[in-house]
Scaffold this active site. Structure first.
Site, PDB file in Angstrom:
ATOM      1  N   GLN A 258      70.039  16.499  97.302  1.00 29.85           N
ATOM      2  CA  GLN A 258      68.922  17.287  96.809  1.00 29.85           C
ATOM      3  C   GLN A 258      69.317  18.746  96.628  1.00 29.85           C
ATOM      4  O   GLN A 258      68.916  19.394  95.658  1.00 29.85           O
ATOM      5  CB  GLN A 258      67.741  17.178  97.783  1.00 29.85           C
ATOM      6  CG  GLN A 258      66.392  17.358  97.132  1.00 29.85           C
ATOM      7  CD  GLN A 258      66.089  16.265  96.115  1.00 29.85           C
ATOM      8  OE1 GLN A 258      66.621  15.157  96.197  1.00 29.85           O
ATOM      9  NE2 GLN A 258      65.261  16.564  95.137  1.00 29.85           N
ATOM     10  N   HIS A 261      70.803  20.162  93.234  1.00 30.26           N
ATOM     11  CA  HIS A 261      70.014  20.527  92.060  1.00 30.26           C
ATOM     12  C   HIS A 261      70.042  22.014  91.784  1.00 30.26           C
ATOM     13  O   HIS A 261      70.166  22.439  90.630  1.00 30.26           O
ATOM     14  CB  HIS A 261      68.550  20.097  92.252  1.00 30.26           C
ATOM     15  CG  HIS A 261      68.295  18.665  91.947  1.00 30.26           C
ATOM     16  ND1 HIS A 261      68.226  18.168  90.672  1.00 30.26           N
ATOM     17  CD2 HIS A 261      68.080  17.599  92.762  1.00 30.26           C
ATOM     18  CE1 HIS A 261      67.973  16.869  90.700  1.00 30.26           C
ATOM     19  NE2 HIS A 261      67.885  16.496  91.954  1.00 30.26           N
ATOM     20  N   GLU A 327      57.905  16.464  98.072  1.00 30.42           N
ATOM     21  CA  GLU A 327      58.099  15.781  96.796  1.00 30.42           C
ATOM     22  C   GLU A 327      58.734  14.408  97.039  1.00 30.42           C
ATOM     23  O   GLU A 327      58.270  13.400  96.510  1.00 30.42           O
ATOM     24  CB  GLU A 327      59.003  16.638  95.909  1.00 30.42           C
ATOM     25  CG  GLU A 327      59.344  16.021  94.571  1.00 30.42           C
ATOM     26  CD  GLU A 327      60.382  16.832  93.812  1.00 30.42           C
ATOM     27  OE1 GLU A 327      60.544  16.587  92.608  1.00 30.42           O
ATOM     28  OE2 GLU A 327      61.057  17.696  94.415  1.00 30.42           O
ATOM     29  N   HIS A 328      59.817  14.393  97.808  1.00 29.74           N
ATOM     30  CA  HIS A 328      60.484  13.147  98.193  1.00 29.74           C
ATOM     31  C   HIS A 328      60.512  13.070  99.715  1.00 29.74           C
ATOM     32  O   HIS A 328      60.937  14.021 100.371  1.00 29.74           O
ATOM     33  CB  HIS A 328      61.936  13.110  97.712  1.00 29.74           C
ATOM     34  CG  HIS A 328      62.127  13.461  96.268  1.00 29.74           C
ATOM     35  ND1 HIS A 328      62.451  14.749  95.856  1.00 29.74           N
ATOM     36  CD2 HIS A 328      62.057  12.701  95.160  1.00 29.74           C
ATOM     37  CE1 HIS A 328      62.580  14.751  94.536  1.00 29.74           C
ATOM     38  NE2 HIS A 328      62.344  13.527  94.082  1.00 29.74           N
ATOM     39  N   ASP A 361      65.575   8.711  91.605  1.00 31.54           N
ATOM     40  CA  ASP A 361      65.877   9.613  90.497  1.00 31.54           C
ATOM     41  C   ASP A 361      66.226   8.842  89.233  1.00 31.54           C
ATOM     42  O   ASP A 361      65.970   9.317  88.115  1.00 31.54           O
ATOM     43  CB  ASP A 361      67.052  10.529  90.855  1.00 31.54           C
ATOM     44  CG  ASP A 361      66.657  11.630  91.828  1.00 31.54           C
ATOM     45  OD1 ASP A 361      65.450  11.921  91.948  1.00 31.54           O
ATOM     46  OD2 ASP A 361      67.558  12.199  92.465  1.00 31.54           O
ATOM     47  N   HIS A 420      15.063  19.032  79.466  1.00 34.28           N
ATOM     48  CA  HIS A 420      15.811  17.811  79.751  1.00 34.28           C
ATOM     49  C   HIS A 420      14.846  16.622  79.845  1.00 34.28           C
ATOM     50  O   HIS A 420      15.105  15.546  79.306  1.00 34.28           O
ATOM     51  CB  HIS A 420      16.576  17.943  81.078  1.00 34.28           C
ATOM     52  CG  HIS A 420      17.850  18.729  80.969  1.00 34.28           C
ATOM     53  ND1 HIS A 420      17.895  20.012  80.518  1.00 34.28           N
ATOM     54  CD2 HIS A 420      19.135  18.380  81.277  1.00 34.28           C
ATOM     55  CE1 HIS A 420      19.151  20.447  80.541  1.00 34.28           C
ATOM     56  NE2 HIS A 420      19.928  19.471  80.999  1.00 34.28           N
TER      57      HIS A 420
END
Length: 433
Positions: A258, A261, A327-328, A361, A420
């Site tokens: 990770q 990245h 996220e993961h 991924d 209404h």
């Protein structure tokens, strides 16, 4: 290499104590505003000038010729093609099962409400460039949009000087495999603006999706409402909940993957085992030095967004990872399936020692466009639902309307909106309860 945060013995909300990447999207909004306005008013001319300014390429146009897309597929490495085809096949299997069906509910005799699921008309799919090439993001954006029934799809990806101002050829090849023939060599905030306002051959889109850097996130924030967005993607992140049964080599490899990245990517280990934490530290020292992007990975692992969090036990660890809302999230404990079933906040959960994030991924079949920065406590990853809108269709006959006319009038008068009620009594008079 990686810092430690000791939460053992604590009982409060841990969110402010956990490592997190610091990004100031609001400050970035001010910087992308003139870029967005430039694209809005000057269209393709602005896109060409911005490509030269930010990407170092001088373009004559931003739409990629279809023959270039086809050529990229012809020259694609056969092993990469086979991998992309399998990734597409698995993603279709998963996302096809996410399709929704219209539902009609009979509320009363003569009165029904139908929920119709209608796809967005046109979508702009953003595929980032920069430090890495992401044909996998072409798959993850395109497949759910296609399975939702979106009629018009366009992809934007940054122009690459190395490839004559075209997006990376592997990105183009992935587009070809998916049948996407509308591709633009446009990156960053200007790509979001192009989809929001249209420019040249690119018609306006209803929605833009896909991950990107802080400038893409800032443009999405600025243009939300003008165009629909999936999310403001922040730096990528992984959390690993592990006990003393976990393999420290696996944990270290996943934290490193990770961190690969970006220098601001977040890698977080949550564990009650100091023995595991020590073993992971040793593995990180050994593995980082031997990996290709060691400088980038070292910056990510030593940054304030990464760290090892010590907890009392797995129960405490579950509270911590739910607060972090990764996220993961990987689960490497004695009973990973049972533990994973108790997780409430995560973009995606990876169960046991043989389901690393890298699988998700590329080839798990799940989607890798996921909520970041703690947004998994209220948001979902990209899916078929992202590209669908639920429309309620109300169908009442006169008798069904008359049956509830009195209730409508009572509520309209309670809200001091008498017109209404009059819209109902004009049809059926003052009848009903």
């Amino acid at each position: 290499m990686i810092s430690r945060i000791d939460l053992r013995g604590t009982t409060g909300d841990p969110r402010d104590l956990l490592p997190r990447a610091e990004t100031d999207v609001e400050a970035a909004v001010a910087k992308v505003r003139p870029i967005v306005e430039d694209v809005r008013h000057r269209g393709t001319d602005a896109l060409i000038e911005l490509a030269e300014r930010f990407d170092g390429v001088r373009l004559t146009g931003v739409k990629v010729p279809e023959e270039e897309i086809a050529a990229a597929l012809r020259t694609l490495d056969p092993s990469v093609r086979a991998a992309l085809e399998e990734s597409i096949r698995r993603a279709r299997l998963v996302h096809r099962d996410q399709r929704r069906t219209d539902t009609t509910t009979r509320v009363a005799p003569g009165g029904t409400v139908t929920e119709r699921w209608v796809p967005v008309g046109r979508v702009g799919l953003y595929v980032p460039g920069g430090r890495a090439v992401y044909p996998s993001s072409v798959v993850m954006n395109t497949v759910p949009a296609q399975e939702a029934g979106v009629a018009s799809l366009a992809v934007a990806s940054p122009p690459q000087a190395e490839f004559g101002g075209l997006p990376h050829p592997t990105v183009l090849a992935a587009c070809a495999l998916l049948g996407v023939d509308e591709v633009y060599a446009v990156g960053g905030a200007q790509a979001v603006a192009m989809f929001a306002y249209g420019a040249g051959e690119c018609a306006r889109a209803d929605m833009v999706t896909g991950p990107g850097n802080i400038w893409v996130a800032a443009a999405k924030r600025l243009l939300k409402g003008t165009i629909g967005i999936d999310a403001e993607a922040g730096p990528t992140e992984i959390a690993v909940l592990a006990d003393d049964t976990a393999d420290p080599g696996y944990v270290a490899a996943d934290l490193i993957s990770q961190a690969e990245h970006d220098t601001v990517a977040a890698s977080v280990l949550v564990t009650p085992s100091t023995g595991l934490a020590d073993a992971v530290d040793a593995e990180l020292e050994r593995r980082v030095a031997a990996t290709k992007h060691s400088d980038r990975i070292t910056q990510a692992l030593t940054g304030p967004q990464s760290g090892t969090v010590l907890v009392d036990d797995i129960e405490h660890g579950l509270r911590v990872v739910d607060a972090y809302a990764a996220e993961h999230l990987e689960i490497m404990v004695r009973d990973p399936r049972a533990t994973a079933d108790r997780v409430r906040n995560a973009g995606a959960v990876f169960v046991g020692p043989h389901a690393p994030v890298s699988l998700g991924d590329y080839l798990a079949g799940s989607n890798h466009v996921l909520p970041t920065g703690g947004c998994a406590c209220h948001s979902s990853g990209l899916s078929v639902q992202t590209f669908l809108r639920g429309i309620h269709v109300v169908d009442y006959d006169r008798d069904a309307l008359a049956e509830v006319a009195g209730h409508v009038v009572a509520l309209a008068e309670a809200e001091d909106l008498p017109a209404h009620g009059e819209a109902v009594t004009a049809r059926v008079g003052r009848t009903g309860a």
